[in-house]
Design a protein around this motif. Sequence first.
Motif, PDB file in Angstrom:
ATOM      1  N   ARG A   1      32.476 -72.142 -11.549  1.00 14.27           N
ATOM      2  CA  ARG A   1      33.238 -72.315 -12.794  1.00 14.27           C
ATOM      3  C   ARG A   1      32.552 -73.305 -13.721  1.00 14.27           C
ATOM      4  N   ALA A   2      31.920 -74.325 -13.159  1.00 11.38           N
ATOM      5  CA  ALA A   2      31.224 -75.330 -13.968  1.00 11.38           C
ATOM      6  C   ALA A   2      30.040 -74.722 -14.717  1.00 11.38           C
ATOM      7  N   THR A   3      29.489 -73.638 -14.189  1.00 11.05           N
ATOM      8  CA  THR A   3      28.360 -72.974 -14.862  1.00 11.05           C
ATOM      9  C   THR A   3      28.832 -71.888 -15.831  1.00 11.05           C
ATOM     10  N   GLY A   4      30.148 -71.707 -15.937  1.00  9.55           N
ATOM     11  CA  GLY A   4      30.688 -70.738 -16.873  1.00  9.55           C
ATOM     12  C   GLY A   4      31.111 -69.419 -16.266  1.00  9.55           C
ATOM     13  N   VAL A   5      30.929 -69.259 -14.967  1.00  7.85           N
ATOM     14  CA  VAL A   5      31.335 -68.029 -14.302  1.00  7.85           C
ATOM     15  C   VAL A   5      32.856 -68.038 -14.157  1.00  7.85           C
ATOM     16  N   GLU A   6      33.489 -66.936 -14.550  1.00  7.22           N
ATOM     17  CA  GLU A   6      34.936 -66.825 -14.383  1.00  7.22           C
ATOM     18  C   GLU A   6      35.225 -66.302 -12.989  1.00  7.22           C
ATOM     19  N   THR A   7      35.957 -67.091 -12.231  1.00  5.96           N
ATOM     20  CA  THR A   7      36.256 -66.716 -10.843  1.00  5.96           C
ATOM     21  C   THR A   7      37.679 -66.215 -10.680  1.00  5.96           C
ATOM     22  N   GLY A   8      38.453 -66.230 -11.760  1.00  7.29           N
ATOM     23  CA  GLY A   8      39.849 -65.801 -11.680  1.00  7.29           C
ATOM     24  C   GLY A   8      40.710 -66.904 -11.123  1.00  7.29           C
ATOM     25  N   GLY A   9      41.990 -66.757 -11.296  1.00  3.30           N
ATOM     26  CA  GLY A   9      42.923 -67.756 -10.803  1.00  3.30           C
ATOM     27  C   GLY A   9      43.520 -67.326  -9.486  1.00  3.30           C
ATOM     28  N   PRO A  10      44.497 -68.074  -9.033  1.00  2.79           N
ATOM     29  CA  PRO A  10      45.151 -67.701  -7.777  1.00  2.79           C
ATOM     30  C   PRO A  10      45.949 -66.412  -7.955  1.00  2.79           C
ATOM     31  N   ALA A  11      46.169 -65.738  -6.872  1.00  2.38           N
ATOM     32  CA  ALA A  11      46.978 -64.515  -6.892  1.00  2.38           C
ATOM     33  C   ALA A  11      48.410 -64.869  -7.290  1.00  2.38           C
ATOM     34  N   ALA A  12      49.122 -63.895  -7.811  1.00  2.38           N
ATOM     35  CA  ALA A  12      50.521 -64.102  -8.178  1.00  2.38           C
ATOM     36  C   ALA A  12      51.315 -64.542  -6.949  1.00  2.38           C
ATOM     37  N   PHE A  13      52.298 -65.401  -7.187  1.00  3.03           N
ATOM     38  CA  PHE A  13      53.151 -65.883  -6.100  1.00  3.03           C
ATOM     39  C   PHE A  13      54.207 -64.828  -5.832  1.00  3.03           C
ATOM     40  N   LEU A  14      54.191 -64.261  -4.654  1.00  2.00           N
ATOM     41  CA  LEU A  14      55.051 -63.127  -4.304  1.00  2.00           C
ATOM     42  C   LEU A  14      56.223 -63.548  -3.416  1.00  2.00           C
ATOM     43  N   HIS A  15      57.207 -62.668  -3.305  1.00  2.00           N
ATOM     44  CA  HIS A  15      58.335 -62.895  -2.402  1.00  2.00           C
ATOM     45  C   HIS A  15      57.834 -63.061  -0.964  1.00  2.00           C
ATOM     46  N   SER A  16      56.806 -62.307  -0.593  1.00  2.00           N
ATOM     47  CA  SER A  16      56.262 -62.421   0.766  1.00  2.00           C
ATOM     48  C   SER A  16      55.652 -63.801   1.004  1.00  2.00           C
ATOM     49  N   ASP A  17      55.086 -64.421  -0.041  1.00  2.00           N
ATOM     50  CA  ASP A  17      54.563 -65.782   0.086  1.00  2.00           C
ATOM     51  C   ASP A  17      55.710 -66.760   0.355  1.00  2.00           C
ATOM     52  N   ARG A  18      56.785 -66.593  -0.392  1.00  2.00           N
ATOM     53  CA  ARG A  18      57.960 -67.450  -0.212  1.00  2.00           C
ATOM     54  C   ARG A  18      58.515 -67.316   1.200  1.00  2.00           C
ATOM     55  N   GLN A  19      58.586 -66.090   1.690  1.00  2.00           N
ATOM     56  CA  GLN A  19      59.104 -65.847   3.034  1.00  2.00           C
ATOM     57  C   GLN A  19      58.183 -66.438   4.095  1.00  2.00           C
ATOM     58  N   ALA A  20      56.876 -66.281   3.904  1.00  2.00           N
ATOM     59  CA  ALA A  20      55.914 -66.847   4.856  1.00  2.00           C
ATOM     60  C   ALA A  20      56.046 -68.366   4.900  1.00  2.00           C
ATOM     61  N   PHE A  21      56.218 -68.987   3.731  1.00  2.00           N
ATOM     62  CA  PHE A  21      56.392 -70.439   3.689  1.00  2.00           C
ATOM     63  C   PHE A  21      57.666 -70.851   4.429  1.00  2.00           C
ATOM     64  N   ALA A  22      58.775 -70.187   4.130  1.00  5.97           N
ATOM     65  CA  ALA A  22      60.051 -70.528   4.760  1.00  5.97           C
ATOM     66  C   ALA A  22      59.963 -70.396   6.278  1.00  5.97           C
ATOM     67  N   ASN A  23      59.331 -69.340   6.749  1.00  5.78           N
ATOM     68  CA  ASN A  23      59.188 -69.134   8.191  1.00  5.78           C
ATOM     69  C   ASN A  23      58.342 -70.223   8.831  1.00  5.78           C
ATOM     70  N   ARG A  24      57.229 -70.558   8.195  1.00  3.66           N
ATOM     71  CA  ARG A  24      56.328 -71.578   8.758  1.00  3.66           C
ATOM     72  C   ARG A  24      56.983 -72.951   8.736  1.00  3.66           C
ATOM     73  N   LEU A  25      57.675 -73.273   7.651  1.00  3.44           N
ATOM     74  CA  LEU A  25      58.371 -74.559   7.566  1.00  3.44           C
ATOM     75  C   LEU A  25      59.451 -74.649   8.644  1.00  3.44           C
TER      76      LEU A  25
END
Length: 151
Positions: A116-140
């Motif tokens: 990114r410092a050299t100007g290459v676009e690497t994209g951002g993080p993936a959208a935060f999904l319901h499955s991410d929320r569920q995975a977090f809740a389960n792990r916590l």
Amino acid sequence: MRIWVDADACPRPIREILVRAAERAMVETVFVANRLLQLPRSPYLSSLRVASGRDVADQEIVKRLAPGDLVITADIPLAAAVLERGGHALDPRGEIYSSESIGSRLSVRNFLEDLRATGVETGGPAAFLHSDRQAFANRLDAWLTAQARRR
């Protein structure tokens, strides 16, 4: 044992899960941010406002962290510092950082930052999904259950 939350970039659904978990498990949970946070009144919830600036919240969490505490963060360098100090780190998408995986995660993060410092676009993080929320809740929940058994 405390839960520390790197709250500046913590998704709202994760904050809501943490509020409910703190109440249910009766575990002190501290939200650290450089802005004022609105939290429900609870003996288990507090917020710590820090000055604005790069990594100020991260540094404050590391300074106050006790071995065995859990830190909720997507910040890989913070997770590495937490592991070094004997804490545990959990990503808002439900991934537990480990001493075995943190080195490679730091390498990839640093490589992408260099690109990114050299100007290459690497994209951002993936959208935060319901499955991410569920995975977090389960792990916590699994982590809190394991801690309760140790008491």
